[in-house]
Scaffold this active site. Structure first.
Site, short mmCIF file in Angstrom:
data_model
loop_
_atom_site.label_atom_id
_atom_site.label_comp_id
_atom_site.label_asym_id
_atom_site.label_seq_id
_atom_site.Cartn_x
_atom_site.Cartn_y
_atom_site.Cartn_z
N HIS A 254 48.80 31.29 18.34
CA HIS A 254 49.74 30.21 18.24
C HIS A 254 48.97 28.94 18.18
O HIS A 254 48.95 28.24 18.14
CB HIS A 254 51.47 29.44 18.84
CG HIS A 254 51.89 28.81 18.82
ND1 HIS A 254 52.10 27.84 18.72
CD2 HIS A 254 53.57 29.78 18.62
CE1 HIS A 254 53.45 27.60 17.87
NE2 HIS A 254 53.91 28.94 17.94
N ASP B 89 47.67 30.84 27.99
CA ASP B 89 49.92 30.54 27.13
C ASP B 89 50.40 31.36 27.51
O ASP B 89 50.39 32.35 26.93
CB ASP B 89 49.17 29.99 25.39
CG ASP B 89 50.56 29.99 24.79
OD1 ASP B 89 51.09 30.17 25.67
OD2 ASP B 89 50.53 30.00 23.68
N GLN C 2 55.16 33.80 25.58
CA GLN C 2 55.56 35.40 25.56
C GLN C 2 55.80 35.56 26.80
O GLN C 2 56.23 36.94 26.08
CB GLN C 2 55.32 35.29 24.25
CG GLN C 2 55.01 35.05 23.25
CD GLN C 2 57.15 34.43 22.94
OE1 GLN C 2 57.73 34.93 23.23
NE2 GLN C 2 57.26 33.43 21.77
N LYS D 46 62.47 29.80 26.47
CA LYS D 46 61.80 30.62 26.00
C LYS D 46 62.33 31.83 26.72
O LYS D 46 61.78 32.89 27.29
CB LYS D 46 60.41 30.94 26.08
CG LYS D 46 59.81 30.45 23.93
CD LYS D 46 59.11 31.00 24.05
CE LYS D 46 58.20 29.60 22.05
NZ LYS D 46 58.69 30.11 21.30
N CYS E 24 53.89 30.13 13.00
CA CYS E 24 52.57 29.58 13.06
C CYS E 24 51.49 30.14 13.66
O CYS E 24 51.15 29.65 14.90
CB CYS E 24 53.42 28.55 14.04
SG CYS E 24 54.91 27.62 14.61
N1 PLP Z 1 52.32 29.85 22.71
C1 PLP Z 1 52.98 31.18 21.81
C2 PLP Z 1 52.51 32.32 22.32
C3 PLP Z 1 54.89 30.68 21.89
O1 PLP Z 1 54.88 32.19 20.90
C4 PLP Z 1 54.99 29.96 21.15
C5 PLP Z 1 55.99 29.30 20.63
O2 PLP Z 1 56.78 30.55 19.69
C6 PLP Z 1 54.41 28.58 21.71
C7 PLP Z 1 53.15 28.10 22.39
C8 PLP Z 1 55.06 27.49 21.37
O3 PLP Z 1 56.26 26.86 22.01
P1 PLP Z 1 56.98 25.45 22.40
O4 PLP Z 1 57.36 25.15 20.51
O5 PLP Z 1 57.96 25.54 23.20
O6 PLP Z 1 55.98 24.01 22.46
#
Ligand code: PLP
Length: 406
Positions: free
Chosen positions: A123, A200, A203, A226, A364
């Site tokens: 992301h 990270d 998900q 999430k 993203c």
């Molecule tokens: N990392 C992953 C794999 C994601 O899917 C997302 C959001 O969709 C993020 C990071 C960013 O999350 P946040 O916008 O809640 O900080």
């Protein structure tokens, strides 16, 4: 028959009863955010009505109660992740801020020529924070590609280490491909080279059991919104030895031991990384979200979602021209797809007219889109409250939309 009682679960999520464009809402955008059960909303209301006070600073009852609620949540998160100490649990604004914190703080220890290993499926929030460091140090980003089914190319991953590698930062589950990365193997390999790893978990956290101690993760990050929790907060788990070594990310109240114009000393972790008033309303609500997930059972949720993934995939493949991106074994319940040469945006718009909420665009993850040779995809993703009946409605809507657009 599902392993979990979706009928009972759905009653806890009032939003699932609403209509969109005069049709029953079918919410399949769970990768972007999950919906919120009543108990989490009730917690937020209760904090405003009963315990609103700033934490850690007051001798008065409300402040002490608010502080207890916050610190009990820290302990709840610790237990949920099986971390060794609640001092290793830092509250942030979300995954993005957690990664920025680590990149920015660990980055101060980096030198010119150092390298960080990422993957092409990251992301943007696990790419850009590392790029921002390049304004200060000559940092090289090494990128692991994916194989044709969306699995990580582990041979290339292993080949990228050298004496300049300072950090590995990878997603546990891809928000586009659904690929579940072999994080235990990634961590073990990185540690063989003496390199710390950030996972990270945005998900993964609501869809699989995470045990940071058995994984031996150095950092594990995720967002509350999430995982059926409130928006605006998240978690950074960090191993104590790194947190002790890392300089603060932001300065302000709460994070200090003593302040003078000559010299300021910092509080120990976690407070060293929690400058300013924390989100004392939403943090206790995260506690409720974790209790809710655990009440149903993360493994039961995973089994249920896996059933939906397989059923939906099978039915989607009935549609001529269907292209699904990400078919790695053991993938998570996230399906990114295109049909023929129909634009993802048009498909998403028509599905919305039929009451089905999916996400369209680059998610993203523009470098991944580039690697896949597409501009964007449509993405359907499942959560504990989705049902096979909803999959059927989605497939009918998809077939109708495709027929209209072809
Ligand atoms: N990392 C992953 C794999 C994601 O899917 C997302 C959001 O969709 C993020 C990071 C960013 O999350 P946040 O916008 O809640 O900080």
């Amino acid at each position: 028959m599902s392993i979990i009682d979706t009928e009972a679960i759905r009653k806890d999520f009032p939003i699932l009863e609403r209509k969109v464009n005069n049709r029953q809402l079918i919410y399949l955008d769970n990768t972007a955010t999950t919906q919120t059960p009543r108990c989490v909303v009730d917690s937020i209301v209760s904090s405003y009505y009963n315990t609103k006070a700033n934490v850690h600073r007051g001798v008065h009852t409300l402040s002490q109660e608010a502080t207890l609620l916050q610190e009990h949540t820290r302990e709840r998160v610790r237990a949920f992740l099986n971390a060794r100490s609640s001092d290793e649990i830092i509250f942030t604004r979300g995954t993005t801020e957690s990664i920025n914190l680590v990149a920015s703080s660990m980055g101060q220890l980096f030198k010119d020529g150092d390298e960080v290993i990422l993957t092409v499926m990251e992301h943007h929030s696990n790419i850009v924070p590392w790029q921002l460091l390049q304004n200060r140090v000559d940092l090289k980003l090494r990128v692991v590609p994916v194989l044709s089914d969306g699995a990580l190319d582990m041979d290339t991953f292993r080949s990228l280490f050298n004496e300049r590698t300072r950090m590995v930062s990878v997603c546990h589950v891809s928000n586009v491909l659904g690929t579940v990365n072999p994080v235990a193997e990634i961590i073990a390999e990185s540690h063989r080279h003496g390199v710390p790893v950030l996972i990270d978990g945005a998900q993964a956290i609501a869809h699989t059991t995470v045990d940071v101690t058995s994984l031996d993760a150095d950092f594990y990050v995720f967002s509350s919104h999430k995982m059926y929790g409130p928006s605006g907060i998240g978690v950074l788990y960090g191993k104590r030895e790194w947190l002790d070594m890392m300089p603060p990310y932001q300065g302000g109240g709460e994070m200090i031991e003593s302040v003078s114009f000559e010299k300021t000393t910092f509080a120990p972790p976690p407070f060293k990384f929690e400058a300013g008033t924390p989100d004392f309303i939403d943090i206790p609500a995260l506690h409720k979200a974790i209790d809710y997930i655990c009440g149903i059972g993360v493994e039961n949720i995973a089994t249920h979602e896996d059933g939906l993934l397989h059923y939906a995939t099978e039915r989607m493949n009935e549609i001529p021209g269907m292209r699904i991106f990400g078919t790695a074994p053991g993938k998570s319940a996230i399906i990114s797809f295109l049909v023929g040469d129909i634009h993802h945006y048009d498909l998403g718009m028509l599905l919305d007219k039929l009451g089905v909420a999916v996400r369209t665009g680059h998610h993203c993850a523009q470098p991944l889109m580039h690697a896949l040779g597409v501009e964007g995809t449509v993405r359907a993703s499942f959560a504990m409250y989705n049902t096979a009946k909803e999959v059927d409605i989605f497939i009918d809507a998809l077939k109708r939309s495709v027929a209209m657009l072809q």
